[in-house]
Design a protein around this motif. Structure first.
Motif, PDB file in Angstrom:
ATOM      1  N   LEU A 129       0.826  -1.203   0.000  1.00 52.07           N
ATOM      2  CA  LEU A 129       0.000   0.000   0.000  1.00 52.07           C
ATOM      3  C   LEU A 129       0.863   1.257   0.000  1.00 52.07           C
ATOM      4  O   LEU A 129       0.533   2.253  -0.663  1.00 52.07           O
ATOM      5  N   GLU A 130       1.974   1.214   0.749  1.00 52.48           N
ATOM      6  CA  GLU A 130       2.877   2.362   0.774  1.00 52.48           C
ATOM      7  C   GLU A 130       3.419   2.642  -0.626  1.00 52.48           C
ATOM      8  O   GLU A 130       3.505   3.804  -1.054  1.00 52.48           O
ATOM      9  N   VAL A 131       3.791   1.594  -1.332  1.00 52.67           N
ATOM     10  CA  VAL A 131       4.301   1.752  -2.697  1.00 52.67           C
ATOM     11  C   VAL A 131       3.214   2.328  -3.593  1.00 52.67           C
ATOM     12  O   VAL A 131       3.481   3.226  -4.422  1.00 52.67           O
ATOM     13  N   GLU A 132       1.979   1.854  -3.438  1.00 45.79           N
ATOM     14  CA  GLU A 132       0.882   2.366  -4.253  1.00 45.79           C
ATOM     15  C   GLU A 132       0.625   3.845  -4.001  1.00 45.79           C
ATOM     16  O   GLU A 132       0.407   4.618  -4.944  1.00 45.79           O
ATOM     17  N   VAL A 133       0.642   4.238  -2.731  1.00 51.61           N
ATOM     18  CA  VAL A 133       0.440   5.648  -2.395  1.00 51.61           C
ATOM     19  C   VAL A 133       1.556   6.495  -2.991  1.00 51.61           C
ATOM     20  O   VAL A 133       1.314   7.567  -3.568  1.00 51.61           O
ATOM     21  N   LEU A 134       2.810   6.027  -2.868  1.00 53.10           N
ATOM     22  CA  LEU A 134       3.947   6.767  -3.397  1.00 53.10           C
ATOM     23  C   LEU A 134       3.841   6.917  -4.916  1.00 53.10           C
ATOM     24  O   LEU A 134       4.047   8.018  -5.465  1.00 53.10           O
ATOM     25  N   LEU A 135       3.507   5.820  -5.607  1.00 56.01           N
ATOM     26  CA  LEU A 135       3.367   5.874  -7.057  1.00 56.01           C
ATOM     27  C   LEU A 135       2.214   6.778  -7.467  1.00 56.01           C
ATOM     28  O   LEU A 135       2.302   7.513  -8.468  1.00 56.01           O
ATOM     29  N   GLN A 136       1.122   6.727  -6.698  1.00 57.33           N
ATOM     30  CA  GLN A 136      -0.027   7.562  -7.013  1.00 57.33           C
ATOM     31  C   GLN A 136       0.327   9.045  -6.892  1.00 57.33           C
ATOM     32  O   GLN A 136      -0.046   9.858  -7.743  1.00 57.33           O
ATOM     33  N   LEU A 137       1.053   9.399  -5.838  1.00 62.69           N
ATOM     34  CA  LEU A 137       1.440  10.792  -5.654  1.00 62.69           C
ATOM     35  C   LEU A 137       2.385  11.263  -6.762  1.00 62.69           C
ATOM     36  O   LEU A 137       2.445  12.457  -7.067  1.00 62.69           O
ATOM     37  N   ARG A 138       3.111  10.313  -7.360  1.00 63.03           N
ATOM     38  CA  ARG A 138       4.028  10.670  -8.447  1.00 63.03           C
ATOM     39  C   ARG A 138       3.404  10.470  -9.821  1.00 63.03           C
ATOM     40  O   ARG A 138       4.077  10.630 -10.839  1.00 63.03           O
ATOM     41  N   GLY A 139       2.106  10.079  -9.830  1.00 63.50           N
ATOM     42  CA  GLY A 139       1.419   9.908 -11.101  1.00 63.50           C
ATOM     43  C   GLY A 139       1.839   8.688 -11.876  1.00 63.50           C
ATOM     44  O   GLY A 139       1.721   8.645 -13.109  1.00 63.50           O
ATOM     45  N   ARG A 140       2.337   7.674 -11.201  1.00 60.76           N
ATOM     46  CA  ARG A 140       2.853   6.487 -11.886  1.00 60.76           C
ATOM     47  C   ARG A 140       2.096   5.206 -11.540  1.00 60.76           C
ATOM     48  O   ARG A 140       2.545   4.107 -11.883  1.00 60.76           O
ATOM     49  N   LEU A 141       0.981   5.334 -10.868  1.00 67.72           N
ATOM     50  CA  LEU A 141       0.201   4.143 -10.510  1.00 67.72           C
ATOM     51  C   LEU A 141      -0.740   3.803 -11.660  1.00 67.72           C
ATOM     52  O   LEU A 141      -1.839   4.340 -11.779  1.00 67.72           O
ATOM     53  N   THR A 142      -0.301   2.916 -12.528  1.00 60.69           N
ATOM     54  CA  THR A 142      -1.064   2.565 -13.717  1.00 60.69           C
ATOM     55  C   THR A 142      -2.086   1.470 -13.417  1.00 60.69           C
ATOM     56  O   THR A 142      -2.011   0.792 -12.391  1.00 60.69           O
ATOM     57  N   GLU A 143      -3.006   1.280 -14.329  1.00 59.18           N
ATOM     58  CA  GLU A 143      -4.008   0.224 -14.172  1.00 59.18           C
ATOM     59  C   GLU A 143      -3.354  -1.154 -14.183  1.00 59.18           C
ATOM     60  O   GLU A 143      -3.806  -2.067 -13.484  1.00 59.18           O
ATOM     61  N   ALA A 144      -2.310  -1.316 -14.982  1.00 57.47           N
ATOM     62  CA  ALA A 144      -1.607  -2.605 -15.026  1.00 57.47           C
ATOM     63  C   ALA A 144      -0.982  -2.925 -13.674  1.00 57.47           C
ATOM     64  O   ALA A 144      -1.064  -4.068 -13.189  1.00 57.47           O
ATOM     65  N   LEU A 145      -0.371  -1.931 -13.034  1.00 60.11           N
ATOM     66  CA  LEU A 145       0.206  -2.141 -11.709  1.00 60.11           C
ATOM     67  C   LEU A 145      -0.889  -2.441 -10.692  1.00 60.11           C
ATOM     68  O   LEU A 145      -0.702  -3.287  -9.800  1.00 60.11           O
ATOM     69  N   MET A 146      -2.023  -1.771 -10.807  1.00 53.84           N
ATOM     70  CA  MET A 146      -3.129  -2.025  -9.887  1.00 53.84           C
ATOM     71  C   MET A 146      -3.645  -3.457 -10.029  1.00 53.84           C
ATOM     72  O   MET A 146      -3.935  -4.119  -9.035  1.00 53.84           O
ATOM     73  N   GLN A 170      -7.005   6.601  -7.649  1.00 51.55           N
ATOM     74  CA  GLN A 170      -6.325   6.330  -8.903  1.00 51.55           C
ATOM     75  C   GLN A 170      -7.237   6.602 -10.091  1.00 51.55           C
ATOM     76  O   GLN A 170      -6.819   7.168 -11.114  1.00 51.55           O
ATOM     77  N   ALA A 171      -8.529   6.222  -9.974  1.00 51.54           N
ATOM     78  CA  ALA A 171      -9.480   6.434 -11.063  1.00 51.54           C
ATOM     79  C   ALA A 171      -9.710   7.923 -11.301  1.00 51.54           C
ATOM     80  O   ALA A 171      -9.779   8.377 -12.451  1.00 51.54           O
ATOM     81  N   GLU A 172      -9.841   8.683 -10.234  1.00 47.39           N
ATOM     82  CA  GLU A 172     -10.062  10.122 -10.370  1.00 47.39           C
ATOM     83  C   GLU A 172      -8.863  10.802 -11.027  1.00 47.39           C
ATOM     84  O   GLU A 172      -9.021  11.685 -11.875  1.00 47.39           O
ATOM     85  N   THR A 173      -7.658  10.372 -10.633  1.00 47.73           N
ATOM     86  CA  THR A 173      -6.451  10.957 -11.214  1.00 47.73           C
ATOM     87  C   THR A 173      -6.351  10.616 -12.700  1.00 47.73           C
ATOM     88  O   THR A 173      -5.964  11.452 -13.524  1.00 47.73           O
ATOM     89  N   ALA A 174      -6.721   9.373 -13.054  1.00 48.91           N
ATOM     90  CA  ALA A 174      -6.667   8.959 -14.455  1.00 48.91           C
ATOM     91  C   ALA A 174      -7.658   9.753 -15.298  1.00 48.91           C
ATOM     92  O   ALA A 174      -7.375  10.109 -16.445  1.00 48.91           O
ATOM     93  N   GLU A 175      -8.832  10.042 -14.742  1.00 48.11           N
ATOM     94  CA  GLU A 175      -9.842  10.810 -15.468  1.00 48.11           C
ATOM     95  C   GLU A 175      -9.400  12.252 -15.693  1.00 48.11           C
ATOM     96  O   GLU A 175      -9.727  12.869 -16.709  1.00 48.11           O
ATOM     97  N   GLU A 176      -8.662  12.797 -14.714  1.00 51.47           N
ATOM     98  CA  GLU A 176      -8.222  14.185 -14.817  1.00 51.47           C
ATOM     99  C   GLU A 176      -7.063  14.356 -15.786  1.00 51.47           C
ATOM    100  O   GLU A 176      -6.832  15.441 -16.321  1.00 51.47           O
ATOM    101  N   ALA A 177      -6.311  13.272 -16.012  1.00 53.07           N
ATOM    102  CA  ALA A 177      -5.148  13.357 -16.899  1.00 53.07           C
ATOM    103  C   ALA A 177      -5.591  13.457 -18.350  1.00 53.07           C
ATOM    104  O   ALA A 177      -6.554  12.811 -18.776  1.00 53.07           O
ATOM    105  N   GLU A 178      -4.897  14.233 -19.129  1.00 51.39           N
ATOM    106  CA  GLU A 178      -5.203  14.341 -20.545  1.00 51.39           C
ATOM    107  C   GLU A 178      -4.731  13.085 -21.250  1.00 51.39           C
ATOM    108  O   GLU A 178      -3.705  12.522 -20.905  1.00 51.39           O
ATOM    109  N   PRO A 179      -5.470  12.616 -22.283  1.00 50.80           N
ATOM    110  CA  PRO A 179      -5.069  11.404 -23.005  1.00 50.80           C
ATOM    111  C   PRO A 179      -3.655  11.541 -23.579  1.00 50.80           C
ATOM    112  O   PRO A 179      -3.314  12.557 -24.189  1.00 50.80           O
ATOM    113  N   GLY A 180      -2.869  10.516 -23.330  1.00 47.01           N
ATOM    114  CA  GLY A 180      -1.523  10.494 -23.867  1.00 47.01           C
ATOM    115  C   GLY A 180      -0.493  11.234 -23.077  1.00 47.01           C
ATOM    116  O   GLY A 180       0.689  11.222 -23.409  1.00 47.01           O
ATOM    117  N   LEU A 181      -0.915  11.920 -21.995  1.00 49.18           N
ATOM    118  CA  LEU A 181       0.022  12.662 -21.173  1.00 49.18           C
ATOM    119  C   LEU A 181       0.099  12.061 -19.792  1.00 49.18           C
ATOM    120  O   LEU A 181      -0.906  11.625 -19.248  1.00 49.18           O
TER     121      LEU A 181
END
Length: 278
Positions: free
Chosen positions: A193-210, A261-272
């Motif tokens: 969970l700590e790794v997931e939180v850290l990755l999420q804060l850095r914008g690197r928690l992908t659906e594949a990792l989840m 993670q879902a909210e962050t993914a929705e806010e991100a622009e496609p491809g960025l």
């Protein structure tokens, strides 16, 4: 209204876990009086009060996860607040590791026993000897215990005045092993969970990792469910109740992370990539 009821239910679970700290302290204190008498010091304190220390540290850590994943916004998780939460978390992990060492010590304690031979068990009534009813449950030897233990093979836990049947000693060892496995399992889960939180804060928690994390944690949670079931079958209600509450509590944390993670993914622009917020 539904959201309010959900939050009320969630925080009720957290409150019940906090109450368990007191219940475990009472259980640890009574058991420590029999295993260590008045010789409790820093060297064996964690072994005597491992469940209390473990539960208290986990409750604080749980609240930190709740704050980070559901209460405090990403924009505020920076600077002094970020470092404060990290410091508190580090202290919690020290106590959790210390408690895990205590579980290992308790396993070593109950595993060390030898045959105990006495002509008449009733001679032990009023002498300070107790008998092993369950792990952390040592009862005075009275007339009823004398009658129940008479004629049975007995063992004595090394260095103590605790006796019991070989079956009771073996059951205590099994329970001690369950404590160790359960505590170790939770440590692995919380590190994930700590790794997931850290990755999420850095914008690197992908659906594949989840998805990969869900598979691994599925196995780990299954082990925790098995431990809870074992406690339930054996009638150790406090351990069963505590295990059940923790499973429910961390389901909430998992839901928080999925939603985050879902909210962050929705806010991100496609491809960025998602911008790191702290």
């Amino acid at each position: 209204m539904t959201g309010l009821l959900f939050r009320a239910f969630k925080y009720t679970i957290y409150l019940l876990l906090a109450i368990n700290i007191v219940l475990f302290f009472q259980e640890d204190y009574l058991a420590a009086r029999e295993t260590f008498g008045s010789n409790i010091g820093w060297g064996n304190f964690v072994e005597a009060f491992s469940a209390t220390i473990d539960t208290a540290a986990w409750v604080v850590l749980l609240l930190l996860f709740e704050l980070e994943t559901a209460v405090i916004s990403d924009e505020r998780l920076r600077g002094g607040l970020k470092w404060l939460l990290m410091a508190v978390r580090s202290i919690c992990y020290v106590f959790i590791g210390w408690a895990f060492w205590g579980y290992l010590g308790k396993l070593g304690l109950v595993s060390g026993h030898e045959p105990f031979v006495i002509a008449n068990v009733c001679e032990l009534v009023g002498t300070g000897f107790t008998w092993l009813s369950d792990l952390d449950e040592y009862l005075p030897i009275d007339a009823a215990a004398c009658a129940a233990l008479s004629g049975s093979d007995l063992v004595r836990i090394n260095g103590t005045q605790i006796i019991g049947t070989p079956d009771a000693a073996a059951a205590a060892v099994r329970l001690a092993w369950v404590d160790v496995i359960n505590a170790g399992d939770w440590i692995i889960i919380v590190l994930m969970l700590e790794v997931e939180v850290l990755l999420q804060l850095r914008g690197r928690l992908t659906e594949a990792l989840m998805r990969a994390s869900k598979l691994v944690k599925g196995v780990l949670y299954a082990i925790l469910f098995a431990a809870a079931a074992y406690w339930g079958v054996l009638g150790d209600f406090l351990d069963f109740w505590d295990a059940f509450l923790w499973l429910v509590a961390f389901i909430f944390i998992e839901m928080n992370i999925f939603k985050w993670q879902a909210e962050t993914a929705e806010e991100a622009e496609p491809g960025l990539p998602v911008e790191a917020s702290s």
